[in-house]
Design a protein around this motif. Structure first.
Motif, PDB file in Angstrom:
ATOM      1  N   CYS A 113     -22.455 -41.498  17.442  1.00 35.51           N
ATOM      2  CA  CYS A 113     -21.681 -40.421  16.552  1.00 35.51           C
ATOM      3  C   CYS A 113     -22.669 -39.305  16.253  1.00 35.51           C
ATOM      4  O   CYS A 113     -23.651 -39.232  16.337  1.00 35.51           O
ATOM      5  N   ASP A 114     -21.573 -38.152  15.796  1.00 37.82           N
ATOM      6  CA  ASP A 114     -22.588 -37.035  15.526  1.00 37.82           C
ATOM      7  C   ASP A 114     -23.170 -36.831  14.292  1.00 37.82           C
ATOM      8  O   ASP A 114     -24.017 -36.037  13.860  1.00 37.82           O
ATOM      9  N   GLY A 115     -22.808 -37.647  13.238  1.00 37.17           N
ATOM     10  CA  GLY A 115     -23.277 -37.630  11.922  1.00 37.17           C
ATOM     11  C   GLY A 115     -22.923 -38.913  11.224  1.00 37.17           C
ATOM     12  O   GLY A 115     -22.443 -39.697  11.640  1.00 37.17           O
ATOM     13  N   LEU A 116     -23.480 -39.028   9.874  1.00 40.08           N
ATOM     14  CA  LEU A 116     -23.356 -40.052   8.990  1.00 40.08           C
ATOM     15  C   LEU A 116     -22.754 -39.772   7.850  1.00 40.08           C
ATOM     16  O   LEU A 116     -23.355 -38.561   7.439  1.00 40.08           O
ATOM     17  N   MET A 117     -22.089 -40.291   7.282  1.00 41.84           N
ATOM     18  CA  MET A 117     -21.608 -39.929   5.886  1.00 41.84           C
ATOM     19  C   MET A 117     -22.037 -41.197   4.882  1.00 41.84           C
ATOM     20  O   MET A 117     -21.814 -42.290   5.034  1.00 41.84           O
ATOM     21  N   ILE A 118     -22.771 -40.851   3.837  1.00 43.10           N
ATOM     22  CA  ILE A 118     -23.306 -41.679   2.908  1.00 43.10           C
ATOM     23  C   ILE A 118     -22.589 -41.794   1.581  1.00 43.10           C
ATOM     24  O   ILE A 118     -22.287 -40.825   0.975  1.00 43.10           O
ATOM     25  N   GLY A 119     -22.337 -43.087   1.036  1.00 43.43           N
ATOM     26  CA  GLY A 119     -21.388 -43.145  -0.115  1.00 43.43           C
ATOM     27  C   GLY A 119     -22.253 -43.963  -1.257  1.00 43.43           C
ATOM     28  O   GLY A 119     -22.991 -43.156  -1.811  1.00 43.43           O
ATOM     29  N   ARG A 120     -21.916 -45.322  -1.338  1.00 44.41           N
ATOM     30  CA  ARG A 120     -22.629 -46.095  -2.492  1.00 44.41           C
ATOM     31  C   ARG A 120     -23.852 -46.133  -2.491  1.00 44.41           C
ATOM     32  O   ARG A 120     -24.518 -46.130  -3.541  1.00 44.41           O
ATOM     33  N   ALA A 121     -24.537 -45.828  -1.253  1.00 42.77           N
ATOM     34  CA  ALA A 121     -26.230 -45.887  -1.485  1.00 42.77           C
ATOM     35  C   ALA A 121     -26.762 -44.606  -2.088  1.00 42.77           C
ATOM     36  O   ALA A 121     -27.866 -44.540  -2.850  1.00 42.77           O
ATOM     37  N   ALA A 122     -25.985 -43.513  -2.383  1.00 41.25           N
ATOM     38  CA  ALA A 122     -26.048 -42.212  -3.166  1.00 41.25           C
ATOM     39  C   ALA A 122     -25.837 -42.437  -4.342  1.00 41.25           C
ATOM     40  O   ALA A 122     -26.662 -41.506  -5.229  1.00 41.25           O
ATOM     41  N   MET A 123     -25.125 -43.436  -4.853  1.00 45.99           N
ATOM     42  CA  MET A 123     -24.833 -43.438  -6.427  1.00 45.99           C
ATOM     43  C   MET A 123     -26.012 -43.841  -7.349  1.00 45.99           C
ATOM     44  O   MET A 123     -26.676 -44.786  -7.055  1.00 45.99           O
ATOM     45  N   GLY A 124     -26.405 -42.740  -7.928  1.00 51.68           N
ATOM     46  CA  GLY A 124     -27.560 -42.866  -8.884  1.00 51.68           C
ATOM     47  C   GLY A 124     -28.941 -42.738  -8.053  1.00 51.68           C
ATOM     48  O   GLY A 124     -30.156 -43.064  -8.439  1.00 51.68           O
ATOM     49  N   ASP A 125     -28.776 -42.160  -6.665  1.00 53.30           N
ATOM     50  CA  ASP A 125     -29.844 -42.398  -5.879  1.00 53.30           C
ATOM     51  C   ASP A 125     -29.850 -41.213  -4.918  1.00 53.30           C
ATOM     52  O   ASP A 125     -29.845 -41.284  -3.695  1.00 53.30           O
TER      53      ASP A 125
END
Length: 318
Positions: free
Chosen positions: A217-229
């Motif tokens: 893939c061309d990129g990654l999307m970060i969701g829950r791992a970024a919550m509070g971090d």
């Protein structure tokens, strides 16, 4: 990575998350290396009816640009009308359409991941949207149980004119349980000519590199791992660049939480945020985190809350 006619500085994107990705949080993620941030998903019906709280979700500033706005809805005409308002008010580089939210409150209204069961409606929505707005359109989907059905949706989206597609490797029924199946993102990337972004279980540098290499893939999307971090974007980007492993610690989380509160105050967002939930996220995984949260929860003023945060680490470190 190029998206919406803009060359991004990298290929790590912040997922749109309800009650999480307010402007203050998005700015922190951007400062730590998120290449593109997205607002919380916004109801197209609410936009058309002029709901003020809805417009607050789209609030931005020059420091955040480039950024994207995510809409949800089920009526093609209403979605397009809302998108025209959004592009005039906020001038995002992309307008993203949510086809992935599994929340019953959303799916029971025929929105989010419920739309994946109605491919003809999906085609109608995106054809109308792409033909009538000037802003490039993207989509975020979940997978269906059947690979062919998922590929059908992906092809319909490309044919309608979307400029990129994000694939969350879980079904609607999974919610956020189990593991993301990135075979779907891999097949979609092989079949489509537009950029494809993988989403789901991107937790750290190692998982990010593994998913990128596997899916192509061309990129990654970060969701829950970024919550509070929000610092996770920095750690992931450094690992992808040179396999450097950077840890985190209580002091890092403390400083981030203090900065987050400062930004919430700056943009007058404190009353719109559930600080109890957000403080839980920022202390997640830390030693003695229960005590930290109890002390923050008992704070009876802004001054006492900030004081609790300043003292939350003591002699602890991770």
């Amino acid at each position: 990575m190029r998206l919406g006619g803009v060359d991004l500085a990298g290929n790590l994107l912040l997922a749109p998350m309800a009650d999480v990705t307010n402007l203050a949080f998005r700015l922190m993620c951007k400062r730590y290396g998120a290449s593109l941030t997205f607002t919380e998903m916004i109801s197209s019906d609410a936009v058309v009816h002029g709901n003020e709280k809805t417009f607050l979700r789209g609030m931005t500033c020059e420091e955040e640009r480039p950024f994207g706005v995510q809409l949800f809805g089920h009526c093609p005409e209403t979605i397009t009308a809302a998108a025209l308002v959004i592009e005039e008010m906020f001038d995002p580089i992309v307008i993203d359409m949510n086809l992935g939210c599994p929340s019953p409150a959303i799916t029971n209204a025929g929105c989010g991941s419920a739309l994946l069961r109605s491919p003809e409606i999906v085609s109608d929505i995106f054809r109308d949207l792409c033909e009538n707005v000037n802003t490039p359109v993207t989509a975020k989907i979940r997978i269906l149980e059947n690979m062919d059905d998922t590929l059908d949706i992906a092809n319909r989206l490309e044919e309608a004119g979307v400029c990129a597609l994000t694939v969350h490797g879980r079904t609607r029924e999974q919610g956020y349980q189990g593991f993301a199946d990135h075979r779907y993102a891999k097949r979609i990337k092989e079949e489509l000519s537009i950029p494809v972004i993988a989403n789901g279980d991107v937790k750290d540098g190692e998982s990010a590199k593994r998913i990128l290499e596997y899916t192509g893939c061309d990129g990654l999307m970060i969701g829950r791992a970024a919550m509070g971090d929000p610092h996770v974007f920095y750690r992931v980007s450094r690992f992808l660049e040179n396999d450097e492993v950077i840890g985190t610690c209580c002091e890092q989380r403390r400083d981030d939480l203090l900065e987050y509160i400062e930004l919430l105050e700056k943009f007058d967002l404190m009353t719109h945020v559930n600080m109890k939930a957000h403080s839980q996220w920022f202390t997640r995984g830390l030693k003695d985190s229960r005590r930290m949260r109890m002390e923050m929860g008992s704070a009876d003023s802004h001054v006492s809350l900030v004081e609790c945060i300043r003292n939350m680490c003591g002699n602890n470190s991770e």
